[in-house]
Design a protein around this motif. Structure first.
Motif, mmCIF file in Angstrom:
data_model
loop_
_atom_site.group_PDB
_atom_site.id
_atom_site.type_symbol
_atom_site.label_atom_id
_atom_site.label_comp_id
_atom_site.label_asym_id
_atom_site.label_seq_id
_atom_site.Cartn_x
_atom_site.Cartn_y
_atom_site.Cartn_z
ATOM 1 N N ASP A 138 2.363 14.476 2.520
ATOM 2 C CA ASP A 138 1.275 13.697 1.918
ATOM 3 C C ASP A 138 0.017 13.745 2.773
ATOM 4 O OD1 ASP A 138 2.858 13.011 -0.218
ATOM 5 O OD2 ASP A 138 3.489 11.080 0.633
ATOM 6 N N ARG A 139 0.186 13.657 4.078
ATOM 7 C CA ARG A 139 -0.966 13.677 4.971
ATOM 8 C C ARG A 139 -1.730 14.992 4.870
ATOM 9 N NH1 ARG A 139 -0.104 10.247 10.397
ATOM 10 N NH2 ARG A 139 0.672 8.347 9.424
ATOM 11 N N CYS A 140 -1.003 16.092 4.785
ATOM 12 C CA CYS A 140 -1.635 17.406 4.673
ATOM 13 C C CYS A 140 -2.326 17.585 3.323
ATOM 14 C CB CYS A 140 -0.612 18.517 4.882
ATOM 15 S SG CYS A 140 -0.006 18.660 6.589
ATOM 16 N N GLU A 141 -1.670 17.173 2.275
ATOM 17 C CA GLU A 141 -2.214 17.408 0.941
ATOM 18 C C GLU A 141 -3.390 16.493 0.617
ATOM 19 O OE1 GLU A 141 1.070 17.168 -1.745
ATOM 20 O OE2 GLU A 141 1.825 19.179 -1.223
ATOM 21 N N GLU A 189 -7.203 9.303 9.523
ATOM 22 C CA GLU A 189 -5.919 8.818 10.043
ATOM 23 C C GLU A 189 -5.807 7.300 9.980
ATOM 24 O OE1 GLU A 189 -5.403 10.967 13.909
ATOM 25 O OE2 GLU A 189 -3.649 11.759 12.835
ATOM 26 N N LEU A 190 -6.916 6.612 10.141
ATOM 27 C CA LEU A 190 -6.892 5.154 9.984
ATOM 28 C C LEU A 190 -6.527 4.775 8.550
ATOM 29 C CD1 LEU A 190 -10.012 4.059 12.073
ATOM 30 C CD2 LEU A 190 -7.619 3.557 12.585
ATOM 31 N N LEU A 191 -7.056 5.535 7.590
ATOM 32 C CA LEU A 191 -6.711 5.283 6.190
ATOM 33 C C LEU A 191 -5.236 5.557 5.921
ATOM 34 C CD1 LEU A 191 -9.811 6.796 4.323
ATOM 35 C CD2 LEU A 191 -9.183 4.378 4.505
ATOM 36 N N LEU A 192 -4.715 6.618 6.543
ATOM 37 C CA LEU A 192 -3.294 6.930 6.371
ATOM 38 C C LEU A 192 -2.421 5.782 6.881
ATOM 39 C CD1 LEU A 192 -3.199 10.670 7.555
ATOM 40 C CD2 LEU A 192 -3.156 9.827 5.187
ATOM 41 N N GLU A 193 -2.771 5.257 8.043
ATOM 42 C CA GLU A 193 -2.008 4.141 8.616
ATOM 43 C C GLU A 193 -2.140 2.896 7.746
ATOM 44 O OE1 GLU A 193 -0.019 4.094 11.262
ATOM 45 O OE2 GLU A 193 -0.326 6.237 11.584
ATOM 46 N N GLN A 194 -3.357 2.621 7.326
ATOM 47 C CA GLN A 194 -3.604 1.414 6.537
ATOM 48 C C GLN A 194 -2.857 1.449 5.211
ATOM 49 O OE1 GLN A 194 -7.661 0.869 5.053
ATOM 50 N NE2 GLN A 194 -7.573 -1.249 5.743
ATOM 51 N N ASN A 195 -2.737 2.641 4.633
ATOM 52 C CA ASN A 195 -2.093 2.770 3.326
ATOM 53 C C ASN A 195 -0.649 3.231 3.418
ATOM 54 O OD1 ASN A 195 -4.315 2.342 1.103
ATOM 55 N ND2 ASN A 195 -5.287 3.468 2.766
ATOM 56 N N THR A 222 0.838 -1.197 0.000
ATOM 57 C CA THR A 222 0.000 0.000 0.000
ATOM 58 C C THR A 222 0.871 1.245 0.000
ATOM 59 O OG1 THR A 222 -0.129 -0.115 2.414
ATOM 60 C CG2 THR A 222 -1.943 -1.096 1.163
ATOM 61 N N SER A 223 0.282 2.362 -0.466
ATOM 62 C CA SER A 223 1.010 3.624 -0.532
ATOM 63 C C SER A 223 -0.003 4.735 -0.752
ATOM 64 C CB SER A 223 2.029 3.607 -1.681
ATOM 65 O OG SER A 223 1.337 3.624 -2.921
ATOM 66 N N ILE A 224 0.501 5.910 -0.992
ATOM 67 C CA ILE A 224 -0.370 7.040 -1.287
ATOM 68 C C ILE A 224 -1.285 6.739 -2.479
ATOM 69 C CG2 ILE A 224 1.368 8.135 -2.767
ATOM 70 C CD1 ILE A 224 0.357 10.837 -1.784
ATOM 71 N N LEU A 225 -0.809 5.883 -3.386
ATOM 72 C CA LEU A 225 -1.580 5.548 -4.585
ATOM 73 C C LEU A 225 -2.788 4.663 -4.292
ATOM 74 C CD1 LEU A 225 1.357 4.857 -7.078
ATOM 75 C CD2 LEU A 225 -0.019 6.947 -6.849
ATOM 76 N N THR A 226 -2.779 3.999 -3.131
ATOM 77 C CA THR A 226 -3.896 3.100 -2.801
ATOM 78 C C THR A 226 -4.927 3.758 -1.887
ATOM 79 O OG1 THR A 226 -2.624 2.160 -0.949
ATOM 80 C CG2 THR A 226 -2.489 1.036 -3.081
ATOM 81 N N MET A 227 -4.736 5.030 -1.559
ATOM 82 C CA MET A 227 -5.755 5.742 -0.783
ATOM 83 C C MET A 227 -7.056 5.769 -1.583
ATOM 84 S SD MET A 227 -4.823 6.948 2.260
ATOM 85 C CE MET A 227 -5.717 8.471 2.609
ATOM 86 N N PRO A 228 -8.191 5.555 -0.928
ATOM 87 C CA PRO A 228 -9.467 5.485 -1.664
ATOM 88 C C PRO A 228 -9.833 6.803 -2.334
ATOM 89 C CG PRO A 228 -9.853 5.584 0.706
ATOM 90 C CD PRO A 228 -8.388 5.370 0.526
ATOM 91 N N LEU A 229 -10.493 6.686 -3.459
ATOM 92 C CA LEU A 229 -10.962 7.867 -4.166
ATOM 93 C C LEU A 229 -12.132 8.485 -3.405
ATOM 94 C CD1 LEU A 229 -10.895 6.504 -7.830
ATOM 95 C CD2 LEU A 229 -9.268 8.105 -6.774
ATOM 96 N N PRO A 230 -12.339 9.789 -3.538
ATOM 97 C CA PRO A 230 -13.469 10.436 -2.853
ATOM 98 C C PRO A 230 -14.800 9.788 -3.238
ATOM 99 C CG PRO A 230 -11.996 12.071 -3.796
ATOM 100 C CD PRO A 230 -11.546 10.745 -4.329
#
Length: 238
Positions: free
Chosen positions: A54-57, A41-47, A9-17
């Protein structure tokens, strides 16, 4: 926080809006800010999104246009300091208002209203419990009530006719108990559940006093109807 990162997982796997896994779009409501940030924050940890930048943006991906404009104008966003940005969002979207949800007078009003009603079966008894715990349980958790006050309010919200029956039942088990202290919540509930049980031997007997009450049980206390009534009752207090 527990490491929830999934391999690959990475920033690329964060769910789409607006997808199932994404948090509900944040539009600035103070009642939603805490749950929104927890989900995010759970999504940030998971991905495995670890950098402050990245977290801010990424957070603006899940916010309305108006909220996004505000976030992007904050120095904490410009400087890419995630913890400070989170602190700013909690501050400016009045998260502390959610900590002032109920007051003791809201509970007093509920108790006065409930004691005038009939608690004639398990459904109406449990509905009373839900309404009381919503307000009283919140006040107890916030240390705005002592355990003794909580139990006393609970007892006083029970209609007098049922309260007399409960007291007789409770004192029959312990005739010499001191009444300087309130009955415990658990023992009150146990006594009420016993008195109002649905499988009484005479419940379906022709001409039983309980017959009309059993016919009514569930009609006004279905999950949907009682929930909407409870919400309306709570709204009128505010």
């Amino acid at each position: 926080m527990v490491n929830l990162a999934v391999p690959g997982t990475s920033i690329l796997t964060m769910p789409l809006p607006d997808t199932k896994a994404a948090p509900e779009k944040f539009r600035g409501r103070y009642t939603r800010i805490k749950s929104f940030l927890i989900h995010y924050e759970l999504l940030l940890e998971q991905n495995n999104v670890l950098s402050d930048r990245d977290r801010c943006e990424l957070i603006t991906r899940y916010c309305s246009r108006k909220v996004t404009e505000f976030i992007q104008a904050l120095p904490s966003y410009t400087e890419k300091k995630w913890e400070k940005l989170k602190e700013d969002m909690l501050k400016y979207y009045d998260a502390d208002l959610d900590n002032k949800k109920y007051r003791v007078k809201d509970l007093v009003k509920l108790v006065k209203a409930c004691k005038e009603k009939k608690l004639k079966n398990l459904s109406t008894w449990r509905e009373y419990g839900r309404k009381f715990i919503t307000i009283g349980g919140w006040l107890l958790k916030k240390n705005k009530l002592s355990n003794e006050e909580y139990a006393t309010y609970y007892w006083n919200g029970i209609p007098k006719s049922l309260r007399v029956k409960l007291e007789n039942r409770l004192l029959a088990k312990d005739p010499v108990r001191s009444l300087a202290n309130p009955f415990g919540i658990e023992e009150i509930n146990n006594a009420a559940e016993a008195l109002l049980q649905r499988d009484r031997f005479d419940m379906n007997f022709a001409g039983s006093d309980e017959e009309d009450e059993s016919d009514d049980e569930g009609k006004e206390s279905d999950d949907e109807s009682s929930d909407s009534e409870s919400e309306d009752d709570l709204k009128t207090m505010r």
